[in-house]
Design an enzyme around this catalytic site. Sequence first.
Site, PDB file in Angstrom:
ATOM      1  N   ASN A   1       0.856  -1.251  -0.029  1.00  0.00           N
ATOM      2  CA  ASN A   1       0.017  -0.027  -0.089  1.00  0.00           C
ATOM      3  C   ASN A   1       0.807   1.320   0.072  1.00  0.00           C
ATOM      4  O   ASN A   1       0.364   2.353   0.325  1.00  0.00           O
ATOM      5  CB  ASN A   1      -0.837   0.108   1.232  1.00  0.00           C
ATOM      6  CG  ASN A   1      -0.171   0.083   2.467  1.00  0.00           C
ATOM      7  OD1 ASN A   1       1.133  -0.084   2.510  1.00  0.00           O
ATOM      8  ND2 ASN A   1      -0.666  -0.052   3.538  1.00  0.00           N
TER       9      ASN A   1
ATOM     10  N   HIS B   1       3.219   1.964   2.160  1.00  0.00           N
ATOM     11  CA  HIS B   1       3.852   2.327   3.278  1.00  0.00           C
ATOM     12  C   HIS B   1       5.235   1.928   3.601  1.00  0.00           C
ATOM     13  O   HIS B   1       6.014   1.364   2.924  1.00  0.00           O
ATOM     14  CB  HIS B   1       3.136   1.637   4.593  1.00  0.00           C
ATOM     15  CG  HIS B   1       3.371   0.094   4.822  1.00  0.00           C
ATOM     16  ND1 HIS B   1       2.563  -0.579   5.309  1.00  0.00           N
ATOM     17  CD2 HIS B   1       4.582  -0.489   4.272  1.00  0.00           C
ATOM     18  CE1 HIS B   1       3.067  -1.714   5.720  1.00  0.00           C
ATOM     19  NE2 HIS B   1       4.331  -1.797   5.002  1.00  0.00           N
TER      20      HIS B   1
ATOM     21  N   GLU C   1       1.383   4.392   7.305  1.00  0.00           N
ATOM     22  CA  GLU C   1       0.558   4.053   6.362  1.00  0.00           C
ATOM     23  C   GLU C   1      -0.079   5.105   5.339  1.00  0.00           C
ATOM     24  O   GLU C   1       0.175   6.423   5.819  1.00  0.00           O
ATOM     25  CB  GLU C   1      -0.818   3.300   7.240  1.00  0.00           C
ATOM     26  CG  GLU C   1      -0.564   2.226   7.899  1.00  0.00           C
ATOM     27  CD  GLU C   1      -0.453   1.119   7.051  1.00  0.00           C
ATOM     28  OE1 GLU C   1       0.336   0.922   6.016  1.00  0.00           O
ATOM     29  OE2 GLU C   1      -0.610  -0.100   7.654  1.00  0.00           O
TER      30      GLU C   1
END
Length: 243
Positions: free
Chosen positions: A136, A138, A143
């Site tokens: 994602n 990160h 995040e």
Amino acid sequence: MELKIFEDYTKLSDAAATMVIECIKNKPGAILCFASGDTPKLACQLIAEMAKKENINLSKCFFIGLDEWLGIEPENTGSCHYFFQQYLFAPSGIDRSQVHLFDALATNAEEECKKMNRIIEEKGGIDLMVVGVGMNGHIGFNEPGTDIDSISHVALLDEITKNIGQKYFNQTVTINKGITVGLKQIMQAKKLLMMANGKKKAPVIKRAVEGEISIDFPAGLIRRHNNGILMVDTEAASELERM
Ligand code: F6R
């Protein structure tokens, strides 16, 4: 940002380990911060091998663990503690007095964050930061959507991280939160090395290199770092325009 593409994972790991060893040669008291995970595993093992072969003294440098799964005990083979001990500290003979890792079992996680912030500050910042990149985008457990000015903090993990994170554990675990060095501290590192390998990371690397730079995809922030190096293998680079 400098982009370096290597034929395969072994060559990528070798180059990353060489960069770490060069950093220590130039500054024996270097402050190094490492991610754990599948990506830097071989590089960590090669650091130990290279240090032995070249007789490099690792006793003056200091290692910081980038992050940890909150609530996971250090003996758990899926913890970042376990990774560092197994792949870096034990093989390199790095003493625990040269290391600071987040205590994932601390009753007061906020205090753990403050302790980490204090240590980074007292040491004069991080010389070399070695990070992987999540599916994602990160970095550490920063995040998507994390404040660019964040320092060490407890992070609520997103679904992708929780699901993919299970790969490190022998049994299914509940991993809702992580504790991580923040984006500000990552961006302030004197050198930022980001690594990625394998076909599955190709879309992630494409977005990091060619997408909009935004906190919605933290990996792309490496392009704003004035000494950022992205090292990938040909598989992870396979969706880039220039490939
Ligand atoms: C782990 C960490 C994570 C990983 C990322 C990629 O300490 O900081 O951000 O770097 O999730 O993980 P791998 O390397 O297993 O693909």
